[in-house]
Design a protein around this motif. Structure first.
Motif, mmCIF file in Angstrom:
data_model
loop_
_atom_site.group_PDB
_atom_site.id
_atom_site.type_symbol
_atom_site.label_atom_id
_atom_site.label_comp_id
_atom_site.label_asym_id
_atom_site.label_seq_id
_atom_site.Cartn_x
_atom_site.Cartn_y
_atom_site.Cartn_z
ATOM 1 N N GLN A 36 0.827 -1.210 0.000
ATOM 2 C CA GLN A 36 0.000 0.000 0.000
ATOM 3 C C GLN A 36 0.868 1.270 0.000
ATOM 4 O O GLN A 36 0.637 2.177 -0.798
ATOM 5 C CB GLN A 36 -0.891 -0.006 1.238
ATOM 6 C CG GLN A 36 -2.100 0.861 1.109
ATOM 7 C CD GLN A 36 -3.353 0.124 1.575
ATOM 8 O OE1 GLN A 36 -3.261 -0.786 2.398
ATOM 9 N NE2 GLN A 36 -4.502 0.511 1.070
ATOM 10 N N SER A 37 1.892 1.297 0.864
ATOM 11 C CA SER A 37 2.677 2.543 0.939
ATOM 12 C C SER A 37 3.538 2.715 -0.315
ATOM 13 O O SER A 37 3.743 3.831 -0.772
ATOM 14 C CB SER A 37 3.520 2.586 2.212
ATOM 15 O OG SER A 37 4.560 1.660 2.127
ATOM 16 N N THR A 38 4.027 1.610 -0.895
ATOM 17 C CA THR A 38 4.829 1.741 -2.128
ATOM 18 C C THR A 38 3.994 2.396 -3.232
ATOM 19 O O THR A 38 4.489 3.246 -3.966
ATOM 20 C CB THR A 38 5.269 0.345 -2.626
ATOM 21 O OG1 THR A 38 6.091 -0.242 -1.632
ATOM 22 C CG2 THR A 38 6.021 0.418 -3.932
ATOM 23 N N LEU A 39 2.726 1.996 -3.335
ATOM 24 C CA LEU A 39 1.916 2.464 -4.457
ATOM 25 C C LEU A 39 1.231 3.798 -4.176
ATOM 26 O O LEU A 39 0.955 4.551 -5.103
ATOM 27 C CB LEU A 39 0.874 1.397 -4.826
ATOM 28 C CG LEU A 39 1.450 0.040 -5.279
ATOM 29 C CD1 LEU A 39 0.348 -0.974 -5.447
ATOM 30 C CD2 LEU A 39 2.255 0.188 -6.561
ATOM 31 N N CYS A 40 0.939 4.062 -2.901
ATOM 32 C CA CYS A 40 0.088 5.219 -2.591
ATOM 33 C C CYS A 40 0.806 6.402 -1.945
ATOM 34 O O CYS A 40 0.249 7.493 -1.892
ATOM 35 C CB CYS A 40 -1.055 4.803 -1.671
ATOM 36 S SG CYS A 40 -2.030 3.457 -2.331
ATOM 37 N N THR A 41 2.033 6.193 -1.418
ATOM 38 C CA THR A 41 2.690 7.287 -0.699
ATOM 39 C C THR A 41 3.590 8.075 -1.636
ATOM 40 O O THR A 41 4.343 7.473 -2.407
ATOM 41 C CB THR A 41 3.565 6.719 0.452
ATOM 42 O OG1 THR A 41 2.755 5.823 1.197
ATOM 43 C CG2 THR A 41 4.073 7.812 1.369
#
Ligand SMILES: Cc1cc2nc3c(=O)[nH]c(=O)nc-3n(C[C@H](O)[C@H](O)[C@H](O)COP(=O)(O)O)c2cc1C
Length: 353
Positions: A347-352
């Motif tokens: 999630q953080s790789t794609l959204c942050t």
């Protein structure tokens, strides 16, 4: 952004002469810090790294081995870094395997890699024949151009955050008994509604392997969005790959390799690759081995999908587990925490930003 060149000192005199020239060309006019020894790799978090490996005739470099050891011993050493590599050898062997081994170790230490992160210089440079023909230049000039293009991409790499990423999940396992599927189901639950997941099963009989059509024929079908064989690959998988933001490969270890169906998927991806690059698509994987060797499968994924097929490799791209009997993976000590961390990481790789 400035670059950090990690350039392990070679063991044999003369093993770095050609690489010195290629690096001078690639890095001319750029702001570069050079590190030549494993003990100097400190304070690198968030940096852009260019690994340059002088491998000589036998594919060995003692300093490179010391770097590998440090990366495996210190799992946060390259947190938030992004990297590319140049591997220079004196034979057609070892450049790819040495680069893939270092890439996996750096990746597990938190380092992301660009899609197509590797420029290889084999002994004769015969691997540059096609690029040299296309550019209308000699082999060494094609090598120089590839290294310079890599440095440019590394400096300029920017990833846009996504609000609702779209994951394509590929497997070839039985839903009821599979350890890799069981782990994925738990990751998917943790991802929640903010991520769209599409799962496609490539079980026996659904997919023929690549038949190795001549280049022009592969290009002809690829440009029309297909492949000579058609089938599920053309109807479902190519469109799903095109629209995905990330690919998640669910990989049981079969004889220290990807299973035949997943390998066939990668081979058949060649037709799509002829007309598009996957630099903006991230690669994740869950690898389960019964006994040992998950690193070999992870390396195969890196070589095939990141180095060859150009998918972006986020830091710690794979969850690597060892379990054999049905249900065993979910019962491993500490598994819940690792599933939490892997889902949060996707999630953080794609959204942050
Ligand atoms: C054909 C086949 C080959 C295998 N080869 C290996 C192997 O080389 N090394 C290993 O550690 N496990 C090997 N295994 C065991 C599987 O990796 C292990 O059972 C894993 O949990 C399977 O994941 P799955 O349940 O998702 O299919 C093999 C299993 C099969 C069916």
């Amino acid at each position: 952004m400035s670059l950090t060149l990690i350039y392990p000192q070679p063991d044999f005199p003369g093993a770095q002469e050609r690489l010195d020239g290629v690096l001078a060309h690639a890095l001319a006019g750029r702001e570069v810090t050079v590190l030549r020894r494993a003990e100097k790799l400190d304070g690198l978090a968030g940096k852009r790294l260019l690994f340059a490996l002088p491998l000589g005739e036998w594919g060995c470099n003692g300093e490179c081995l010391r770097i590998l050891t440090r990366l495996r011993r210190e799992p946060n050493l390259l947190e938030g870094c992004t990297a590319g590599l140049i591997a220079d050898g004196a034979s057609p062997l070892y450049t790819k395997s040495a680069a893939a081994e270092l890439t996996l170790a750096a990746n597990l230490a938190g380092c992301a890699f660009l899609g197509r992160p590797l420029v290889e210089g084999t002994g004769s440079l015969a691997n540059f024949r096609i690029q040299a023909k296309n550019l209308g230049c000699g082999l060494i000039e094609a090598y120089d151009a590839a290294a310079r293009e890599l440095a440019q991409r590394l400096e300029g790499e920017v990833r846009a955050p996504l609000t609702r990423p779209n994951l394509l999940v590929l497997h070839a396992s039985s839903h009821h008994t599979s350890n890799t599927m069981a782990l994925w189901n738990k990751v998917r639950e943790r991802l929640g509604d903010g991520v769209d997941c599409r799962e496609i099963g490539l079980r026996n009989g659904t997919l023929s392997d690549c038949s190795g059509c001549p280049y022009t024929m592969c290009l002809h079908f690829g440009e029309r969005g297909g492949c000579f064989y058609g089938g599920v690959m053309q109807e479902e998988v190519y469109p799903a790959v095109r629209s995905a933001d990330a690919l998640v490969m669910l990989c049981p270890n079969y004889n220290d390799a990807l299973s035949a169906n997943l390998t066939a998927f990668i081979n058949r991806l060649t037709a799509l690759f002829r007309q598009t690059r996957f630099y903006d698509k991230a690669l994740f994987a869950i690898v389960v081995s019964g006994y040992s060797g998950g690193d070999i499968v992870a390396r195969q994924l890196i070589a095939a999908l990141n180095m060859n097929k150009s998918f972006y490799l986020p830091g710690r791209f794979a969850l690597l587990e060892t379990a054999n009997d049905p249900g065993e993976a979910l019962a491993l000590p500490g598994m819940e925490g690792r599933l939490d961390a892997f889902a949060a990481h996707i999630q953080s790789t794609l959204c942050t930003p």
